[in-house]
Design an enzyme around this catalytic site. Structure first.
Site, mmCIF file in Angstrom:
data_model
loop_
_atom_site.group_PDB
_atom_site.id
_atom_site.type_symbol
_atom_site.label_atom_id
_atom_site.label_comp_id
_atom_site.label_asym_id
_atom_site.label_seq_id
_atom_site.Cartn_x
_atom_site.Cartn_y
_atom_site.Cartn_z
ATOM 1 N N HIS A 60 42.532 14.615 71.388
ATOM 2 C CA HIS A 60 42.466 13.525 72.371
ATOM 3 C C HIS A 60 41.564 13.914 73.537
ATOM 4 O O HIS A 60 40.648 13.180 73.915
ATOM 5 C CB HIS A 60 43.870 13.200 72.885
ATOM 6 C CG HIS A 60 43.870 12.149 73.947
ATOM 7 N ND1 HIS A 60 43.875 10.805 73.668
ATOM 8 C CD2 HIS A 60 43.813 12.253 75.301
ATOM 9 C CE1 HIS A 60 43.838 10.116 74.800
ATOM 10 N NE2 HIS A 60 43.792 10.974 75.812
ATOM 11 N N GLU A 61 41.791 15.122 74.074
ATOM 12 C CA GLU A 61 40.986 15.561 75.228
ATOM 13 C C GLU A 61 39.546 15.798 74.816
ATOM 14 O O GLU A 61 38.623 15.449 75.542
ATOM 15 C CB GLU A 61 41.588 16.832 75.842
ATOM 16 C CG GLU A 61 42.980 16.656 76.411
ATOM 17 C CD GLU A 61 43.102 15.478 77.365
ATOM 18 O OE1 GLU A 61 44.181 14.883 77.424
ATOM 19 O OE2 GLU A 61 42.105 15.126 78.049
ATOM 20 N N HIS A 114 37.463 12.742 74.800
ATOM 21 C CA HIS A 114 36.878 12.403 76.104
ATOM 22 C C HIS A 114 35.567 13.158 76.304
ATOM 23 O O HIS A 114 34.561 12.564 76.720
ATOM 24 C CB HIS A 114 37.844 12.776 77.237
ATOM 25 C CG HIS A 114 39.026 11.875 77.374
ATOM 26 N ND1 HIS A 114 38.942 10.506 77.532
ATOM 27 C CD2 HIS A 114 40.348 12.155 77.383
ATOM 28 C CE1 HIS A 114 40.149 9.982 77.629
ATOM 29 N NE2 HIS A 114 41.025 10.958 77.540
ATOM 30 N N GLU A 160 40.042 6.361 75.758
ATOM 31 C CA GLU A 160 41.311 6.914 75.258
ATOM 32 C C GLU A 160 41.386 6.893 73.728
ATOM 33 O O GLU A 160 42.226 7.574 73.140
ATOM 34 C CB GLU A 160 42.481 6.131 75.835
ATOM 35 C CG GLU A 160 42.579 6.167 77.348
ATOM 36 C CD GLU A 160 42.520 7.580 77.900
ATOM 37 O OE1 GLU A 160 42.045 7.754 79.028
ATOM 38 O OE2 GLU A 160 42.946 8.530 77.198
ATOM 39 N N HIS A 195 51.160 9.640 85.297
ATOM 40 C CA HIS A 195 50.145 8.633 85.608
ATOM 41 C C HIS A 195 50.539 7.754 86.784
ATOM 42 O O HIS A 195 49.684 7.250 87.516
ATOM 43 C CB HIS A 195 49.894 7.765 84.379
ATOM 44 C CG HIS A 195 49.322 8.507 83.230
ATOM 45 N ND1 HIS A 195 50.028 9.489 82.549
ATOM 46 C CD2 HIS A 195 48.124 8.449 82.635
ATOM 47 C CE1 HIS A 195 49.265 9.984 81.599
ATOM 48 N NE2 HIS A 195 48.112 9.385 81.618
HETATM 49 C C1 X95 Z 1 44.333 11.742 79.323
HETATM 50 O O1 X95 Z 1 44.189 10.533 79.100
HETATM 51 C C2 X95 Z 1 45.498 12.143 80.242
HETATM 52 C C3 X95 Z 1 44.944 12.591 81.575
HETATM 53 C C4 X95 Z 1 42.739 12.254 86.130
HETATM 54 C C5 X95 Z 1 42.419 11.108 85.405
HETATM 55 C C6 X95 Z 1 43.696 13.130 85.626
HETATM 56 C C7 X95 Z 1 43.033 10.847 84.200
HETATM 57 C C8 X95 Z 1 44.653 11.390 82.424
HETATM 58 C C9 X95 Z 1 43.990 11.711 83.700
HETATM 59 C C10 X95 Z 1 44.321 12.859 84.418
HETATM 60 O O2 X95 Z 1 43.631 12.619 78.842
HETATM 61 N N1 X95 Z 1 51.206 17.030 77.244
HETATM 62 N N2 X95 Z 1 46.274 13.217 79.611
HETATM 63 C C11 X95 Z 1 50.574 15.975 78.012
HETATM 64 C C12 X95 Z 1 49.320 15.494 77.307
HETATM 65 C C13 X95 Z 1 48.529 14.610 78.253
HETATM 66 C C14 X95 Z 1 47.306 14.102 77.597
HETATM 67 O O3 X95 Z 1 48.144 11.351 79.414
HETATM 68 C C15 X95 Z 1 47.781 11.800 78.370
HETATM 69 C C16 X95 Z 1 46.711 12.882 78.293
HETATM 70 O O4 X95 Z 1 50.878 11.719 78.512
HETATM 71 O O5 X95 Z 1 50.893 9.538 78.581
HETATM 72 C C17 X95 Z 1 47.709 12.764 72.267
HETATM 73 C C18 X95 Z 1 48.490 13.107 73.364
HETATM 74 C C19 X95 Z 1 47.183 11.489 72.160
HETATM 75 C C20 X95 Z 1 48.795 12.170 74.357
HETATM 76 C C21 X95 Z 1 47.619 8.791 74.438
HETATM 77 C C22 X95 Z 1 49.097 9.379 76.342
HETATM 78 N N3 X95 Z 1 48.310 11.444 77.247
HETATM 79 C C23 X95 Z 1 50.453 10.608 78.127
HETATM 80 C C24 X95 Z 1 48.367 9.695 75.059
HETATM 81 C C25 X95 Z 1 47.464 10.570 73.167
HETATM 82 C C26 X95 Z 1 48.272 10.879 74.248
HETATM 83 C C27 X95 Z 1 49.508 10.658 76.993
HETATM 84 N N4 X95 Z 1 47.094 9.296 73.303
HETATM 85 ZN ZN ZN Z 2 42.996 10.381 77.580
#
Ligand code: X95
Ligand code: ZN
Length: 644
Positions: A377-378, A381, A405, A508
């Site tokens: 996922h990361e 991005h 996303e 969030h």
């Molecule tokens: C993301 O989208 C977010 C970070 C500034 C701006 C700082 C935006 C968003 C952000 C941060 O990358 N263990 N993080 C926690 C994993 C977090 C990964 O929010 C996120 C992510 O937690 O609600 C795999 C894993 C596929 C997680 C959608 C939602 N992720 C969350 C999510 C995924 C997810 C999930 N698809």
């Molecule tokens: Zn994301």
């Protein structure tokens, strides 16, 4: 020869009109447009330079939470806001709405929205401080262990996430669920109220009615909440079938006293701190327990997986599609494991430094399947950052936030297939691959993708209500639980009050990161998956049974990668409908991709729920939400079980 001479004369001849100042509107505009383009070149370079400085300061704070780093981050942000306000005065002097060049108009349109920099310096600084402090409370919060009340150093990541993933003791799950909310959300309620007021003030300074409207401009539609609601109506029946089945399996596991037959599901039993994905309760709810579970966590641990290996796997998948590898600096500067010597924001995130060179991930990686998908996922991005790195700075964003996303999750739809997991050696090569295995796999996917939908939707339905004033601050928590019941059919483990602030227990919300982008992502990622599978020769829309969509793996398909890359390179230079059309041929969001992918599971769930006579849906909760703990005591007549 004469012709050449004539041609030369023609070229040299300066059209009289261009030479002198021409009252004619046409040329006046073309001159202004030319000046505007030169102006934009300057503004773009300055915007990039200042963004790089701001991201570096934000990274330093997120990766080392100290007062000094916070001060530095606020200082850079304040300086940029001063510059943006001054530059904005210049930008709005141009008659950009009437420019003939659509691209010029689009860039000016983006620069013409000042955002939170429209606030006074003092209020802008206050807003930034509020968000950073809530983020610090969230990231540093710790609770005491359920059994050993003298052990009080448990953080959300990895300790509490691990308890929610593995514990099957309702008492322990309730303790962790309540205590996390007491040390995070409850501590942020006052700040949140002030954050809402300042966010709305900034929005109205930008001529939006409220912050909800400002956030929704990213989707370039005047009916986006309605579009989303239409999608949810199509998806809700599938969710309710999954909900009914999971409730039965949890009742079998925990007994009627803990899980009712027809009521909402208690939130703390779903394997996740926010009940947003349910994959961690696969083992106690799986349709065919005798078939090997597709949860590869134990194999990853057994094979000595390290965080670096997980990210290298993700990179290899992108490269196999002819997409970009990570630059060398990514591996040097990213943080892929939780440091032991300092406080950091562990919530995983990807970072674009807007200099075309520096791209990073910060993740407190754990060795489990969920984190393998988080890594994808990361990295999705970062792949988007790399693909649009040559766009003007103002276009260095997703076609809409949902696209950003979706990228990584589209890869995970292929990686998570039993076939791909077997190729990775994470699943037995001779694991049976029959209907039971297919149902088990689709069920696991459903625990992540179907369960997530109402949770993602209500996160911003609640915030739109708050920003629009439909939910006043004295109703924050009880309106939250009304939405949790309405959309998700879950209830809190105990009664709640307005002394609690449960929305603030989700990253969030306190970090001011919109969430509807994830709902959008979970719909469009299946549209992208279907189209890429088609291009990869792994799906035939005229004969979907031949190769079911959930078995498709686009690994090593350069055709799929090239098509996806074409869309990603656009950034936000065109409306998202144009970007969507590049990959799918469609110009709107469409639930049919997700429904087609899960149709075998829906069929199985309907059969199973009919067989057991399951009640589909939920009756109202017996839990209450009232204005205060005192009010609750009066109502319940007993000392409320406030832990700790
Ligand atoms: C993301 O989208 C977010 C970070 C500034 C701006 C700082 C935006 C968003 C952000 C941060 O990358 N263990 N993080 C926690 C994993 C977090 C990964 O929010 C996120 C992510 O937690 O609600 C795999 C894993 C596929 C997680 C959608 C939602 N992720 C969350 C999510 C995924 C997810 C999930 N698809
Ligand atoms: Zn994301």
């Amino acid at each position: 020869m004469m012709l050449l001479l004539a041609l030369l004369l023609q070229l040299l001849q300066l059209s009289p009109r261009a030479a002198a100042f021409d009252p004619d509107q046409e040329d006046f505009l073309s001159d202004e447009e030319q000046r505007a383009r030169n102006y934009l070149d300057y503004v773009d370079a300055e915007f990039a330079r200042r963004s790089t400085a701001a991201v570096r300061a934000a990274w330093d704070y997120a990766s080392n939470i100290t007062d000094e780093n916070l001060a530095r981050k606020l200082e850079v942000s304040a300086e940029n806001a001063r510059y943006q306000k001054q530059q904005w005065q210049e930008t709005i002097k141009y008659h950009w709405q009437s420019f003939r060049d659509a691209d010029l108009r689009r860039q000016f349109k983006k620069y013409a929205v000042l955002g939170t920099a429209a606030l006074s310096e003092e209020k802008h600084d206050k807003l930034e401080k509020l968000i950073s402090e809530m983020e610090s409370i969230y990231s540093k919060a710790k609770i005491c262990d359920y059994k050993n009340s003298s052990k009080c150093d448990l953080s959300l990541e990895p300790e509490l996430v691990e308890v929610l993933r593995t514990s099957r003791d309702p008492g322990e799950l309730q303790h962790v669920w309540l205590e996390w909310r007491r040390v995070s959300g409850e501590k942020c309620r006052a700040s949140y109220e002030h954050y809402v007021a300042l966010s709305n003030e900034a929005a109205s300074l930008n001529n939006f009615t409220d912050n909800a409207e400002y956030w929704l401009t990213d989707y370039e539609a005047n009916d986006f909440p309605e579009q989303v609601d239409r999608l949810w109506k199509q998806l809700e029946p599938l969710y309710k079938q999954l909900h009914a089945y999971v409730r039965r399996k949890l009742r079998e596991a925990y007994g009627d006293e803990v899980v009712s037959a027809r009521g909402p599901i208690p939130a703390h039993l779903l394997g996740n701190m926010w009940s947003q994905t349910w994959n961690n309760i696969l083992d106690i709810t799986t349709p065919y327990p005798q078939v090997e579970a597709v949860d590869v966590t134990s194999q990853m641990v057994k094979q000595g997986y390290k965080p670096l290996k997980m990210f290298q796997l993700a990179e290899e998948f992108f490269v196999s599609l002819n997409l970009s590898a990570m630059p060398e600096s990514f591996w040097q500067d990213s943080i892929l494991e939780k440091p032991t010597d300092r406080d950091i924001v562990c919530h995983a995130s990807a970072w674009d430094f807007y200099d075309g060179k520096d791209f990073r991930i910060k993740q407190c990686t754990q060795i489990n399947m969920q984190h393998l998908f988080t890594a994808h996922h990361e990295m999705g991005h970062v792949q988007y950052f790399l693909q649009y790195r040559d766009q003007p700075t103002v276009y260095k964003e997703g076609a809409n936030p949902g696209f950003h996303e979706a990228v990584g999750d589209v890869m995970s739809l292929s990686v998570s297939t039993p076939r791909h997991m077997r190729e990775l050696g994470l699943l037995d090569a001779d694991a049976v691959d029959d209907r039971a295995a297919a149902v088990n796999y689709l069920y696991l996917q459903g625990l992540q993708k179907i369960a997530f939908l109402p949770s993602a939707l209500l996160m911003d339905v609640w915030r739109w209500d708050v920003f629009k004033g439909r939910t006043a601050s004295d109703r924050y928590n009880c309106d939250w639980w009304k939405l949790r019941e309405k959309y998700q059919g879950i209830e809190p483990p105990t009664d709640r009050t307005e002394d609690d602030f449960d929305p603030g227990a989700k990253y969030h919300i306190i970090a001011s990161v919109p969430y509807i982008r994830y709902f959008v992502s979970y719909v469009i990622q299946f549209q992208f998956h279907r189209s890429l599978c088609q291009v990869a020769g792994q799906f035939d829309p005229d004969n979907p049974e031949k190769m079911p969509l959930h078995e498709c793996d686009i690994y090593q398909s350069k055709e799929a990668g090239n098509l996806l890359g074409k869309m990603l390179q656009m950034g936000s230079s065109r409306p998202w409908t144009d970007a969507m059309q590049v990959v799918t041929g469609q110009r709107e969001m469409d639930a049919s991709g997700l429904l087609q992918y899960f149709s075998p599971l829906l069929e199985w769930l309907q059969q199973e729920n009919n067989r057991t006579g399951e009640y589909i849906g939920w009756e109202p909760t017996t839990k209450v939400c009232v204005s205060s703990r005192e009010e609750l005591e009066r109502l319940r007549g007993v000392e409320t079980a406030t832990e700790g």
